[in-house]
Scaffold this motif. Structure first.
Motif, PDB file in Angstrom:
ATOM      1  N   ALA A 169       0.787  -1.255   0.214  1.00 49.64           N
ATOM      2  CA  ALA A 169      -0.035  -0.054   0.011  1.00 49.64           C
ATOM      3  C   ALA A 169       0.719   1.033   0.069  1.00 49.64           C
ATOM      4  O   ALA A 169       1.676   1.285   0.809  1.00 49.64           O
ATOM      5  N   VAL A 170       0.666   2.346  -0.908  1.00 48.94           N
ATOM      6  CA  VAL A 170       1.453   3.393  -0.945  1.00 48.94           C
ATOM      7  C   VAL A 170       0.362   4.610  -1.169  1.00 48.94           C
ATOM      8  O   VAL A 170      -0.809   4.344  -1.601  1.00 48.94           O
ATOM      9  N   ALA A 171       0.857   5.644  -0.918  1.00 56.64           N
ATOM     10  CA  ALA A 171      -0.045   6.920  -1.232  1.00 56.64           C
ATOM     11  C   ALA A 171       0.021   7.284  -2.688  1.00 56.64           C
ATOM     12  O   ALA A 171       0.719   6.789  -3.548  1.00 56.64           O
ATOM     13  N   PRO A 172      -1.217   7.716  -3.095  1.00 52.46           N
ATOM     14  CA  PRO A 172      -1.500   8.152  -4.648  1.00 52.46           C
ATOM     15  C   PRO A 172      -0.138   9.021  -5.121  1.00 52.46           C
ATOM     16  O   PRO A 172       0.193   8.889  -6.192  1.00 52.46           O
ATOM     17  N   ARG A 247     -10.546  -1.755   3.002  1.00 52.12           N
ATOM     18  CA  ARG A 247     -10.123  -1.186   1.625  1.00 52.12           C
ATOM     19  C   ARG A 247     -11.456  -0.103   1.424  1.00 52.12           C
ATOM     20  O   ARG A 247     -11.082   0.892   0.991  1.00 52.12           O
ATOM     21  N   ALA A 248     -12.605  -0.615   1.922  1.00 51.14           N
ATOM     22  CA  ALA A 248     -13.654   0.387   1.623  1.00 51.14           C
ATOM     23  C   ALA A 248     -13.461   1.532   2.544  1.00 51.14           C
ATOM     24  O   ALA A 248     -13.698   2.692   1.838  1.00 51.14           O
ATOM     25  N   ARG A 249     -12.673   1.406   3.659  1.00 49.48           N
ATOM     26  CA  ARG A 249     -12.360   2.642   4.422  1.00 49.48           C
ATOM     27  C   ARG A 249     -11.155   3.664   3.735  1.00 49.48           C
ATOM     28  O   ARG A 249     -11.315   4.790   3.910  1.00 49.48           O
ATOM     29  N   TYR A 250     -10.200   3.011   3.396  1.00 50.83           N
ATOM     30  CA  TYR A 250      -8.917   3.599   2.712  1.00 50.83           C
ATOM     31  C   TYR A 250      -8.805   3.785   1.301  1.00 50.83           C
ATOM     32  O   TYR A 250      -7.730   4.235   0.697  1.00 50.83           O
ATOM     33  N   SER A 251      -9.707   3.120   0.461  1.00 46.35           N
ATOM     34  CA  SER A 251      -9.748   2.975  -0.810  1.00 46.35           C
ATOM     35  C   SER A 251      -9.363   4.374  -1.695  1.00 46.35           C
ATOM     36  O   SER A 251      -8.772   4.475  -2.516  1.00 46.35           O
ATOM     37  N   GLY A 252      -9.704   5.556  -1.085  1.00 38.05           N
ATOM     38  CA  GLY A 252      -9.540   6.886  -1.851  1.00 38.05           C
ATOM     39  C   GLY A 252      -8.374   7.361  -1.485  1.00 38.05           C
ATOM     40  O   GLY A 252      -7.977   8.494  -1.880  1.00 38.05           O
ATOM     41  N   PHE A 253      -7.707   6.748  -0.579  1.00 41.32           N
ATOM     42  CA  PHE A 253      -6.381   7.326  -0.063  1.00 41.32           C
ATOM     43  C   PHE A 253      -4.981   6.552  -0.201  1.00 41.32           C
ATOM     44  O   PHE A 253      -4.105   7.004   0.046  1.00 41.32           O
ATOM     45  N   ILE A 254      -5.298   5.242  -0.534  1.00 42.12           N
ATOM     46  CA  ILE A 254      -3.991   4.601  -0.819  1.00 42.12           C
ATOM     47  C   ILE A 254      -4.262   3.869  -2.214  1.00 42.12           C
ATOM     48  O   ILE A 254      -5.283   3.772  -3.007  1.00 42.12           O
ATOM     49  N   HIS A 255      -2.984   3.282  -2.778  1.00 45.37           N
ATOM     50  CA  HIS A 255      -2.686   2.679  -3.986  1.00 45.37           C
ATOM     51  C   HIS A 255      -2.293   1.352  -3.629  1.00 45.37           C
ATOM     52  O   HIS A 255      -1.245   1.257  -3.141  1.00 45.37           O
TER      53      HIS A 255
END
Length: 303
Positions: A169-172, A247-255
Motif C-alpha cells: 500500500a502506497v500513497a497516490p 479497503r472500503a475505508r481507505y480506498s480513496g487514500f491509498i494505491h
C-alpha cells in the motif's frame, strides 16, 4: 406423560413387536407393556388394539404415532443443543488475532457464536506473529489467528483459512504508485512500514529481510491505523494483502500494487491454530464458524 413413554410407544410401532421393542429399549416385555397402558390411561384413549400375538393401531394411535415421530426428533435436537450450550456456557474463549489484520471475519465469527451461545464469554486480544506464538505456548490464549510462517508441530492443531496475494500500500502521490507491480529490489530506496510493538520489531524486521528480501530500511507503527496514516502521508509502503486492510475505508487514500518476486506474486497464508491438549467444544465451534466466514468471502487479488 413422560417422553420415555412416547419413545417406548414409537419403538413398539416401529418394531411391530413388544418383545423386540423391549430388547431395543433394554427393559422387559411386561415393563414396556405397562408403560404403554399407562400412556393410554393418561391420554384417555386406546392407542393399540391388541389381539392374539398381533396388534394394530387405532385411529387415535395412528394420529398419535405420526406426531410422536416429529416430537421425538424435535426433542432429540433440543437435548443435543441444550447439552452443547451447557458445555459452552460459562467458558472463557480467548482468541488472539494478528494486529496487522484488518478484516471483519474474526469479529463476524465471534458475533455469530455469541448469538447462538449468549452465555459464552469471549476475549479477543491482538499481537504480532511472534507474540501470538508466545501467548499460545504460555496458555494465555486458546486460539491464535496468525499468518503461517513455519510448519506447525504435532502439539498443535491447525486449520488453514485463506491464501492471499501480497501487495504493498502506497500513497497516490508516491513514485511507486505508477508501478504496475513491485519487486523487493525496486523498493530499497523506500522505507518499509511494519506493524510491531518495540519488543517485536527485531523479529519482524528479520522476517521481512530474510524471507521477503526487503532492504534494511524500516519504520514501525504500533497498530494498523497508525501504519495507514503513515502510508497516506507518504512515509513509506506497507506490506499487506487483500484481507489485511479495510479497503472500503481507505480506498480513496491509498494505491495497492501487487508484490512479485521472480515473476510470481508473493502470497500470505492465514491460519488458526490451538494446542491439541486444550481443545474443547467452544474452540471447535469457533473454528467451524470462522471457516465458514472465510469461505463466504473469497479473496480478490485484483487491484
Amino acid at each position: 406423560m413422560l417422553m420415555q413413554q412416547i419413545k417406548y410407544f414409537t419403538a413398539v410401532v416401529n418394531c411391530k413387536s413388544f418383545t423386540e421393542a423391549a430388547e431395543q429399549c433394554y427393559i422387559t416385555q411386561s415393563a414396556i407393556s405397562q408403560q404403554i397402558k399407562s400412556l393410554e390411561r393418561e391420554l384417555g384413549v386406546q392407542l393399540i388394539q391388541r389381539g392374539n400375538r398381533k396388534f394394530c393401531l387405532t385411529p387415535a394411535g395412528e394420529f398419535f404415532y405420526r406426531n410422536c415421530l416429529l416430537l421425538v426428533e424435535e426433542f432429540n435436537r433440543l437435548k443435543s443443543e441444550t447439552k452443547q450450550i451447557g458445555r459452552l456456557s460459562g467458558n472463557l474463549l480467548r482468541i488472539g488475532a494478528l494486529s496487522s489484520y484488518g478484516g471483519a471475519e474474526l469479529l463476524d465469527a465471534a458475533s455469530t457464536l455469541l448469538a447462538k451461545y449468549p452465555e459464552l464469554s469471549l476475549n479477543l486480544v491482538s499481537g504480532t506473529h511472534d507474540e501470538l506464538c508466545e501467548m499460545i505456548a504460555r496458555d494465555e490464549i486458546d486460539l491464535a489467528f496468525n499468518d503461517q510462517r513455519n510448519s506447525v508441530t504435532d502439539e498443535y492443531g491447525c486449520r488453514q483459512l485463506a491464501t492471499a496475494g501480497a501487495f504493498i500500500a502506497v500513497a497516490p502521490q508516491s513514485k511507486l504508485s505508477r508501478l504496475d507491480y513491485a519487486e523487493p529490489n525496486m523498493l530499497r530506496a523506500t522505507p518499509c512500514i511494519l506493524v510491531a510493538a518495540p519488543e517485536q520489531q527485531s523479529s519482524e524486521k528479520r522476517f521481512f529481510r530474510l524471507r521477503l528480501d526487503m532492504s534494511d530500511n524500516f519504520l514501525y507503527a504500533a497498530n494498523l491505523e497508525e501504519a495507514m496514516y503513515m502510508v497516506i502521508s507518504d512515509k513509506g509502503y506497507l506490506p499487506m494483502d487483500m484481507y489485511s486492510v479495510n479497503r472500503a475505508r481507505y480506498s480513496g487514500f491509498i494505491h495497492c500494487i501487487p508484490l512479485y518476486r521472480n515473476n510470481r506474486q508473493l502470497t500470505k497464508r492465514y491460519c488458526i491454530f490451538w494446542k491439541r491438549s486444550r481443545a474443547n467444544d467452544a474452540m471447535e465451534e469457533y473454528v467451524r464458524v470462522l471457516e465458514s466466514k472465510f469461505v463466504s468471502t473469497p479473496i480478490n487479488d485484483s487491484h
